[in-house]
Scaffold this active site. Structure first.
Site, short mmCIF file in Angstrom:
data_model
loop_
_atom_site.label_atom_id
_atom_site.label_comp_id
_atom_site.label_asym_id
_atom_site.label_seq_id
_atom_site.Cartn_x
_atom_site.Cartn_y
_atom_site.Cartn_z
N LYS A 55 -14.25 11.38 30.81
CA LYS A 55 -15.45 10.52 30.69
C LYS A 55 -15.05 9.27 29.89
O LYS A 55 -14.74 9.34 28.70
CB LYS A 55 -16.58 11.27 29.98
CG LYS A 55 -17.87 10.45 29.93
CD LYS A 55 -18.31 10.27 28.50
CE LYS A 55 -19.28 9.19 28.19
NZ LYS A 55 -19.06 7.85 28.60
N SER A 85 -15.62 6.49 17.59
CA SER A 85 -16.15 6.34 16.23
C SER A 85 -16.10 7.67 15.47
O SER A 85 -16.08 8.75 16.07
CB SER A 85 -17.60 5.86 16.29
OG SER A 85 -18.40 6.86 16.87
N GLU A 100 -9.16 10.95 17.29
CA GLU A 100 -8.59 9.73 16.72
C GLU A 100 -9.76 8.80 16.46
O GLU A 100 -10.48 8.43 17.38
CB GLU A 100 -7.61 9.06 17.69
CG GLU A 100 -6.38 9.88 18.03
CD GLU A 100 -5.48 10.17 16.85
OE1 GLU A 100 -5.58 9.50 15.80
OE2 GLU A 100 -4.68 11.11 16.96
N CYS A 150 -8.09 0.33 16.31
CA CYS A 150 -8.21 1.21 15.14
C CYS A 150 -7.06 0.96 14.18
O CYS A 150 -7.14 1.32 13.01
CB CYS A 150 -8.30 2.66 15.55
SG CYS A 150 -6.93 3.17 16.56
N GLU A 187 -15.17 0.41 8.34
CA GLU A 187 -14.50 -0.17 9.51
C GLU A 187 -15.43 -1.18 10.16
O GLU A 187 -16.57 -0.86 10.51
CB GLU A 187 -14.14 0.93 10.53
CG GLU A 187 -13.38 0.37 11.71
CD GLU A 187 -12.91 1.43 12.68
OE1 GLU A 187 -13.74 2.23 13.14
OE2 GLU A 187 -11.69 1.47 12.97
N1 LIG Z 1 -10.70 4.62 16.93
C1 LIG Z 1 -10.92 3.73 17.87
O1 LIG Z 1 -10.00 3.35 18.55
C2 LIG Z 1 -12.30 3.25 18.13
C3 LIG Z 1 -13.22 3.17 17.12
N2 LIG Z 1 -14.47 2.72 17.40
C4 LIG Z 1 -15.42 2.58 16.27
O2 LIG Z 1 -16.69 3.03 16.70
C5 LIG Z 1 -17.66 2.00 16.56
C6 LIG Z 1 -18.71 2.16 17.63
O3 LIG Z 1 -18.15 2.07 18.93
P1 LIG Z 1 -18.76 2.96 20.10
O4 LIG Z 1 -18.35 2.50 21.41
O5 LIG Z 1 -20.23 3.07 19.87
O6 LIG Z 1 -18.04 4.38 19.81
P2 LIG Z 1 -18.45 5.80 20.31
O7 LIG Z 1 -17.80 6.80 19.46
O8 LIG Z 1 -19.92 5.87 20.49
O9 LIG Z 1 -17.83 5.84 21.79
C7 LIG Z 1 -16.58 6.42 22.12
C8 LIG Z 1 -16.75 7.33 23.34
O10 LIG Z 1 -17.61 8.42 23.02
C9 LIG Z 1 -18.69 8.49 23.96
N3 LIG Z 1 -19.86 9.03 23.28
C10 LIG Z 1 -20.85 8.36 22.63
N4 LIG Z 1 -21.76 9.23 22.14
C11 LIG Z 1 -21.34 10.47 22.48
C12 LIG Z 1 -21.86 11.78 22.27
N5 LIG Z 1 -23.00 11.99 21.60
N6 LIG Z 1 -21.17 12.83 22.75
C13 LIG Z 1 -20.02 12.65 23.42
N7 LIG Z 1 -19.49 11.42 23.68
C14 LIG Z 1 -20.14 10.35 23.21
C15 LIG Z 1 -18.84 7.05 24.42
O11 LIG Z 1 -19.56 6.96 25.63
P3 LIG Z 1 -20.45 5.63 25.93
O12 LIG Z 1 -19.52 4.50 25.97
O13 LIG Z 1 -21.06 5.95 27.24
O14 LIG Z 1 -21.44 5.54 24.80
C16 LIG Z 1 -17.38 6.64 24.54
O15 LIG Z 1 -16.83 7.17 25.73
C17 LIG Z 1 -16.85 0.73 16.60
O16 LIG Z 1 -17.51 -0.31 15.97
C18 LIG Z 1 -15.61 1.15 15.88
O17 LIG Z 1 -15.82 1.07 14.48
C19 LIG Z 1 -14.84 2.40 18.67
C20 LIG Z 1 -13.96 2.45 19.70
C21 LIG Z 1 -12.60 2.86 19.50
O1 LIG Z 2 -2.26 -0.42 17.87
C1 LIG Z 2 -2.23 0.03 19.02
O2 LIG Z 2 -1.49 -0.44 19.88
C2 LIG Z 2 -3.10 1.19 19.42
C3 LIG Z 2 -4.40 1.15 18.72
C4 LIG Z 2 -5.32 2.20 19.16
O3 LIG Z 2 -4.94 3.23 19.60
C5 LIG Z 2 -6.76 2.00 19.05
O4 LIG Z 2 -7.20 0.97 18.58
O5 LIG Z 2 -7.50 2.91 19.47
#
Ligand SMILES: NC(=O)C1=CN([C@@H]2O[C@H](COP(=O)(O)OP(=O)(O)OC[C@H]3O[C@@H](n4cnc5c(N)ncnc54)[C@H](OP(=O)(O)O)[C@@H]3O)[C@@H](O)[C@H]2O)C=CC1
Ligand SMILES: O=C(O)CCC(=O)C(=O)O
Length: 483
Positions: free
Chosen positions: A174, A228, A249, A283, A384
Site C-alpha cells: 500500500k 510518521s 523507519e 528522514c 521533525e
Molecule cells: N521517515 C520518513 O521517511 C517519513 C516521515 N514522514 C513524517 O511524517 C509526517 C506526516 O507525513 P504523512 O504522509 O502524513 O505520514 P504517514 O505516516 O501518515 O504516511 C505514511 C504511510 O502510512 C499510511 N498511513 C496513514 N495512516 C495510516 C494508518 N492509520 N494505518 C496504516 N497506514 C497509514 C499512509 O497512507 P496515505 O498516504 O494514504 O495517508 C502512507 O502510506 C511528515 O511531516 C514527516 O514528519 C513522512 C513521510 C516519510
Molecule cells: O537519505 C536517503 O537517501 C534516504 C532517506 C530516507 O530513507 C527517507 O527519507 O525516508
C-alpha cells in the site's frame, strides 16, 4: 485522465467502491497527475488472500529463480526510467535530476537483491555429535505488508519489495496516496516481468482505511513501514496484538556538527545539500547545525551567500535546484514551524516565506529557511519539520556538540565536519545515531549498507543491504543424523 487500478492476484482491477482519488502535482495544484482507487476494506482482505495462496509456490520456486525475476524487473524499469522519473517529479515535486537519481537507485537495488538469489541462505554449525550435520536455513515469513511514504516514491517501495520477494515472501503493498501513480508504474514493471499471480499485490486508498485494514489483517506474517512516528505507533500496536513481526523507519532530527578545524566549503556544501535537497523532505535531512564558536561567523556568512543562489521552481525545469513541498499539508506544516520558531524567540536570518509569484502561486513553494539563536529546548530544534528549515546552534566544544546532538528523541543520522581524526573517532563512538557520517552530509544512503536509526527513529532490524534478510526471513536450525 489516466486512472490507475489496484493490482490483485495478477490482474489490474478497479475498486468496487467506484471512488477515485486525484493525485495532484505539488508544483501546480490544478494539474492532476492521475487518479487512483479509493479501495475498500474487503479488497484489502482479497489482496491478502491472493498473497496467502501464492506464497507456497513462490517459496518453493527457490531463491535463484526468484532473483531472476528481479533482474527482469530491473531491465524493464531501466527502459522506463525517464517516464517514471518524470512522473515522480510531477507527482511529488523533487527535481528531475533527483528523480532520475532515485529511479536509477531503484534499478541498482533490484539488481543487488536479484544477485542475492545466488548467495547463501544459511550456515553450517559444528555439532557436538560427530555423526550429525547441523545447519541453519533461512525461510520466508510468508505474507508481508508494505506501507510506504511519499518522499522516496521509487526507492523505498523497491528497497522493501525486492528483498521481500527474493527471500521468498508474497507481498501486499500500500503506497502513500500522494505518490501512488508513481507506485503503480513501478508495480507495472513487476507485472511485465511476468511475476506469478498473487506474489505482489498493490492496493491504494486512504491510510486511515486501507492502511488500517492492512496493518490489522490477521493473516499477515510481517509488516514493514516507513512514515510518521504517529502512524508507526499504530503499526507497532497492531503488529504486537497479532504477534506479527514488524519493522518501522520513522523520523529524524539529524544533527551536523561543524568544528573549528573543518573545511568550510565542504561543510557548507554538505549542509545545503543535506538540508534543502528534496525540499528537506528526507528522514535523513540535516535539521540542526551545531557549530563550534570559532567557525560560527565564517560558516554562517558562507551558508547565507550559498543559500541565496538556490533557485526554486517546478522540478521539471532544468534550472531548478529546489522544488515545492510535496503537498499543501506539508507546506502548512513547514509554515507553522517557521511561525513557532519566531514565537520561540529564534532569529530568522534567511527565507521563511511561502513563494507565490506568478505560476508559483499554484504550487506549494517555500523558501529555504535558516534560524539562529536556537536553544536546544525549542520545538524547532526538537521536532521533525520535514521541510527546508535549519536551526543554527552555537557550542564551545566537541563534547558540548555531541551532548546537544544526542539531546533528541531521534537518532537516525548524524554528521561531523572536522580534519581531526581524534575528534572523528570520539564522535563515531559517542553519537547516538544509526548512520554516522564524517565529512559527508547526513542524507544519502548506500543500498548495500544497513539503514536505520536508534531511539524513536526506527524499530526492528535494519533495512537494505544484507541486513534486510534479518527482517524478511526466519531462521530454521536443522539437525540431521544418519540413523
Ligand atoms: N521517515 C520518513 O521517511 C517519513 C516521515 N514522514 C513524517 O511524517 C509526517 C506526516 O507525513 P504523512 O504522509 O502524513 O505520514 P504517514 O505516516 O501518515 O504516511 C505514511 C504511510 O502510512 C499510511 N498511513 C496513514 N495512516 C495510516 C494508518 N492509520 N494505518 C496504516 N497506514 C497509514 C499512509 O497512507 P496515505 O498516504 O494514504 O495517508 C502512507 O502510506 C511528515 O511531516 C514527516 O514528519 C513522512 C513521510 C516519510
Ligand atoms: O537519505 C536517503 O537517501 C534516504 C532517506 C530516507 O530513507 C527517507 O527519507 O525516508
Amino acid at each position: 485522465m489516466v486512472v490507475f487500478q489496484n493490482y490483485i492476484n495478477g490482474e489490474w482491477l478497479s475498486s468496487k467502491s467506484g471512488e477515485l482519488i486525484d493525485s495532484i502535482s505539488p508544483a501546480n495544484r490544478f494539474e492532476v497527475v492521475g487518479q487512483i482507487q479509493a479501495s475498500t476494506i474487503d479488497e484489502v482482505e482479497i489482496a491478502v488472500q491472493a498473497a496467502t495462496e501464492a506464497k507456497k509456490a513462490w517459496r518453493k520456486l527457490g531463491q535463484y529463480q526468484r532473483g531472476q525475476y528481479l533482474y527482469r524487473v530491473a531491465e524493464i524499469l531501466e527502459e522506463n526510467l525517464q517516464d517514471i522519473a518524470e512522473t515522480l517529479t510531477r507527482e511529488m515535486g523533487k527535481t528531475l535530476p533527483e528523480a532520475i537519481g532515485e529511479t536509477s537507485r531503484g534499478i541498482a537495488i533490484l539488481r543487488y537483491y536479484a544477485a542475492e538469489g545466488m548467495r547463501k541462505d544459511g550456515d553450517v554449525i559444528p555439532s557436538s555429535e560427530k555423526d550429525a550435520l547441523m545447519f541453519t536455513k533461512r525461510t520466508p515469513l510468508g505474507v508481508v505488508g508494505i506501507i510506504t511514504p511519499w518522499n522516496f516514491p521509487v526507492a523505498i517501495p523497491i528497497w522493501k519489495i525486492a528483498p521481500a520477494l527474493v527471500y521468498g515472501n508474497a507481498v501486499v503493498f500500500k503506497p502513500a496516496s500522494e505518490s501512488a501513480v508513481t507506485a503503480a508504474k513501478i508495480v507495472e514493471c513487476f507485472n511485465r516481468a511476468g511475476l506469478p499471480k498473487g506474489v505482489l499485490n498493490f492496493i491504494t486508498g486512504k491510510g486511515s482505511t486501507v492502511g488500517d485494514a492492512l496493518i490489522n489483517n490477521k493473516h499477515l506474517n510481517g509488516i514493514t513501514f516507513t512514515g510518521s512516528e504517529q502512524t508507526g505507533k499504530l503499526v507497532a500496536e497492531a503488529a504486537s496484538r497479532n504477534n506479527v513481526k514488524y519493522q518501522l523507519e520513522m523520523g529524524g532530527k539529524n544533527p551536523v556538527i561543524v568544528l573549528n578545524d573543518a573545511d568550510i566549503e565542504s561543510a557548507v556544501a554538505g549542509v545545503l545539500s543535506g538540508a534543502f535537497k528534496s525540499t528537506g523532505q528526507k528522514c535523513t535531512a540535516s535539521s540542526r547545525v551545531i557549530l563550534e564558536a570559532g567557525i560560527y561567523d565564517k560558516f554562517k556568512e558562507h551558508l547565507l551567500s550559498e543559500s541565496a543562489k538556490i533557485t526554486i521552481d517546478n522540478g521539471l525545469e532544468t534550472t531548478t535546484w529546489m522544488g515545492p513541498c510535496a503537498s499543501e499539508s506539508q507546506l502548512n506544516t513547514v509554515l507553522e514551524y517557521i511561525e513557532i520558531g519566531k514565537q520561540e524567540g529564534a532569529s530568522l536570518i534567511f527565507g521563511g516565506n511561502r513563494l507565490e509569484q506568478g505560476e508559483l502561486a499554484n504550487g506549494f513553494y517555500v523558501e529555504p529557511t535558516i534560524f539562529e539563536d536556537v536553544a536546544p529546548s525549542m520545538r524547532i530544534a526538537r521536532e521533525e519539520i520535514f521541510g527546508p528549515v535549519i536551526a543554527l546552534i552555537k557550542v564551545d566544544s566537541l563534547e558540548e556538540a555531541i551532548s546537544v546532538a544526542n539531546d533528541s528523541d531521534y537518532g537516525l543520522s548524524a554528521s561531523l565536519y572536522t580534519t581531526n581524526i581524534g575528534a572523528a573517532l570520539e564522535f563515531i563512538d559517542d553519537v547516538e545515531a544509526g548512520l554516522v557520517r564524517v565529512n559527508a552530509e547526513s542524507a544519502g544512503v548506500e543500498l548495500q549498507a544497513p539503514f536505520g536509526g536508534m531511539k524513536s527513529s526506527s524499530t526492528g532490524t535494519r533495512e537494505q543491504g544484507e541486513a534486510a534478510k534479518e527482517f524478511y526471513t526466519a531462521v530454521k536450525t536443522v539437525f540431521i543424523k544418519s540413523k
